[in-house]
Design a protein around this motif. Structure first.
Motif, PDB file in Angstrom:
ATOM      1  N   PRO A  46       8.689 -14.871  21.475  1.00 51.83           N
ATOM      2  CA  PRO A  46       8.196 -13.973  20.417  1.00 51.83           C
ATOM      3  C   PRO A  46       7.737 -14.680  19.146  1.00 51.83           C
ATOM      4  O   PRO A  46       6.676 -14.330  18.604  1.00 51.83           O
ATOM      5  N   PRO A  47       8.479 -15.674  18.612  1.00 44.59           N
ATOM      6  CA  PRO A  47       7.972 -16.349  17.407  1.00 44.59           C
ATOM      7  C   PRO A  47       6.627 -17.026  17.616  1.00 44.59           C
ATOM      8  O   PRO A  47       5.757 -16.980  16.732  1.00 44.59           O
ATOM      9  N   PHE A  48       6.437 -17.648  18.785  1.00 44.19           N
ATOM     10  CA  PHE A  48       5.162 -18.313  19.056  1.00 44.19           C
ATOM     11  C   PHE A  48       4.030 -17.288  19.197  1.00 44.19           C
ATOM     12  O   PHE A  48       2.914 -17.523  18.733  1.00 44.19           O
ATOM     13  N   VAL A  49       4.326 -16.163  19.818  1.00 49.58           N
ATOM     14  CA  VAL A  49       3.300 -15.109  19.957  1.00 49.58           C
ATOM     15  C   VAL A  49       2.920 -14.561  18.587  1.00 49.58           C
ATOM     16  O   VAL A  49       1.731 -14.383  18.279  1.00 49.58           O
ATOM     17  N   LEU A  50       3.926 -14.287  17.745  1.00 47.42           N
ATOM     18  CA  LEU A  50       3.639 -13.786  16.401  1.00 47.42           C
ATOM     19  C   LEU A  50       2.841 -14.806  15.598  1.00 47.42           C
ATOM     20  O   LEU A  50       1.873 -14.447  14.903  1.00 47.42           O
ATOM     21  N   GLY A  51       3.207 -16.094  15.684  1.00 44.44           N
ATOM     22  CA  GLY A  51       2.453 -17.124  14.982  1.00 44.44           C
ATOM     23  C   GLY A  51       1.019 -17.217  15.453  1.00 44.44           C
ATOM     24  O   GLY A  51       0.100 -17.387  14.644  1.00 44.44           O
ATOM     25  N   ALA A  52       0.815 -17.100  16.761  1.00 40.81           N
ATOM     26  CA  ALA A  52      -0.546 -17.145  17.300  1.00 40.81           C
ATOM     27  C   ALA A  52      -1.374 -15.959  16.821  1.00 40.81           C
ATOM     28  O   ALA A  52      -2.560 -16.100  16.488  1.00 40.81           O
ATOM     29  N   ALA A  57      -5.646 -13.837  13.369  1.00 38.26           N
ATOM     30  CA  ALA A  57      -6.115 -12.923  12.317  1.00 38.26           C
ATOM     31  C   ALA A  57      -6.638 -13.699  11.114  1.00 38.26           C
ATOM     32  O   ALA A  57      -7.662 -13.322  10.510  1.00 38.26           O
ATOM     33  N   TRP A  58      -5.962 -14.774  10.775  1.00 42.16           N
ATOM     34  CA  TRP A  58      -6.399 -15.636   9.677  1.00 42.16           C
ATOM     35  C   TRP A  58      -7.782 -16.218   9.978  1.00 42.16           C
ATOM     36  O   TRP A  58      -8.679 -16.196   9.123  1.00 42.16           O
ATOM     37  N   TYR A  59      -7.950 -16.727  11.179  1.00 37.17           N
ATOM     38  CA  TYR A  59      -9.235 -17.325  11.553  1.00 37.17           C
ATOM     39  C   TYR A  59     -10.349 -16.281  11.536  1.00 37.17           C
ATOM     40  O   TYR A  59     -11.449 -16.537  11.006  1.00 37.17           O
ATOM     41  N   VAL A  60     -10.092 -15.111  12.090  1.00 38.56           N
ATOM     42  CA  VAL A  60     -11.125 -14.070  12.149  1.00 38.56           C
ATOM     43  C   VAL A  60     -11.500 -13.622  10.738  1.00 38.56           C
ATOM     44  O   VAL A  60     -12.693 -13.432  10.420  1.00 38.56           O
ATOM     45  N   ALA A  61     -10.502 -13.449   9.876  1.00 35.86           N
ATOM     46  CA  ALA A  61     -10.770 -12.976   8.515  1.00 35.86           C
ATOM     47  C   ALA A  61     -11.624 -13.964   7.729  1.00 35.86           C
ATOM     48  O   ALA A  61     -12.491 -13.566   6.933  1.00 35.86           O
ATOM     49  N   THR A  62     -11.407 -15.260   7.938  1.00 39.86           N
ATOM     50  CA  THR A  62     -12.179 -16.261   7.191  1.00 39.86           C
ATOM     51  C   THR A  62     -13.524 -16.567   7.861  1.00 39.86           C
ATOM     52  O   THR A  62     -14.513 -16.837   7.174  1.00 39.86           O
ATOM     53  N   ALA A  63     -13.549 -16.544   9.202  1.00 37.58           N
ATOM     54  CA  ALA A  63     -14.797 -16.863   9.904  1.00 37.58           C
ATOM     55  C   ALA A  63     -15.843 -15.776   9.719  1.00 37.58           C
ATOM     56  O   ALA A  63     -17.049 -16.065   9.674  1.00 37.58           O
ATOM     57  N   THR A  64     -15.426 -14.528   9.599  1.00 33.59           N
ATOM     58  CA  THR A  64     -16.371 -13.420   9.429  1.00 33.59           C
ATOM     59  C   THR A  64     -16.756 -13.205   7.973  1.00 33.59           C
ATOM     60  O   THR A  64     -17.601 -12.358   7.682  1.00 33.59           O
TER      61      THR A  64
END
Length: 287
Positions: A46-52, A57-64
């Motif tokens: 679960p921690p790895f899934v949440l981190g991913a 979301a971070w990448y999508v928010a900045t890339a768009t």
């Protein structure tokens, strides 16, 4: 002849039964071991899934372009800044300074807090005298005390260590008091009847029974010592430590560098917390 044959057949049957029992026991052990491994992997997942998900979301928010890079830099910029700081040696120098200040402040807090908490728990006079000051000290944020320490001690590691000590001191004192006061009086009376008193009573009865509360305070205090080091470096050590790098990134408006430094701090806090987990396991083995 028939009796000998029957005995031989019986012995062979017993051997087969023992082999079958041994194989079934081995199968159960293998199944339990596999189940434990599965549970371990499942608990870590679960921690790895949440981190991913957060990273995605971070990448999508900045890339768009939904969030300006000045406010939230792209993950690749932060990673590049992190790698550059590590390979150049910039981070290592300041990490060592922050670790030294936080650990020394924490150890100073432990040396003061444990005897003080035990004294407050055992002496009504000390409790009445010190409890108001302990409560007031815990209520005052350390960031308020930092300017006073800067004026009194100047720039350097000493005021930073004092701030770390103050942050870990009050929770450790209160937890130590709680741990000692919750020991059942019947156990102490029984130990005294057996001849325990003074240091022997403390070492063999009171300390082991109060240890869970003390260890809980130690785990919290060691992690919070990182916070104390940062607060101290903001005011009392503006050119040394990870706190100084945070201020440098802020003054340069370098958000990628600031995020990379925060990641270093998070890793340090996780490392400290893991070290306290090992301390708890060691205490379980000893006591």
């Amino acid at each position: 002849m028939s009796a000998t044959t029957s005995r031989t057949d019986g012995a062979q049957l017993d051997v087969r039964k023992n082999r079958h029992a041994g194989s079934s026991t081995s199968s159960r052990k293998n199944a339990r071991s596999a189940w434990k491994k599965f549970n371990t992997i499942w608990n870590l997942l679960p921690p790895f899934v949440l981190g991913a998900l957060i990273l995605l979301a971070w990448y999508v928010a900045t890339a768009t372009g939904r969030i300006n890079a000045f406010i939230l830099p792209p993950p690749n910029d932060v990673f590049a800044s992190l790698v550059d700081g590590l390979t150049s040696g910039l981070y290592w120098e300041h990490i060592l300074i922050t670790v030294q200040e936080s650990l020394l402040g924490f150890l100073l807090g432990v040396i003061i807090a444990l005897p003080l908490g035990y004294g407050v728990a055992k002496s009504r006079f000390l409790a009445n005298m010190l409890q108001p000051y302990l409560s007031a000290g815990q209520a005052i944020p350390s960031i308020v005390l930092a300017p006073f320490l800067f004026l009194w001690f100047g720039i350097g590691s000493l005021p930073v260590m004092i701030i770390c000590m103050l942050i870990v001191l009050f929770p450790m004192v209160i937890n130590t008091v709680f741990g000692v006061q919750t020991i059942e009086r019947e156990l102490l009376d029984a130990a005294r009847l057996e001849g325990a008193s003074g240091l022997s009573l403390l070492a063999h009865i009171e300390f082991p029974l109060a240890l869970p509360a003390v260890l809980a305070a130690v785990r919290t205090g060691l992690t919070l010592s990182i916070t104390g080091a940062l607060v101290g470096e903001f005011f009392c050590s503006p050119d040394r430590g990870l706190g100084a790098l945070i201020q440098m990134a802020l003054h340069q408006y370098n958000m990628a560098f600031m995020f990379a430094t925060v990641i270093i701090l998070a890793c340090l806090a996780a490392l400290y917390y893991s070290a306290t987990w090992l301390l708890v396991k060691l205490a379980e083995v000893v006591y």
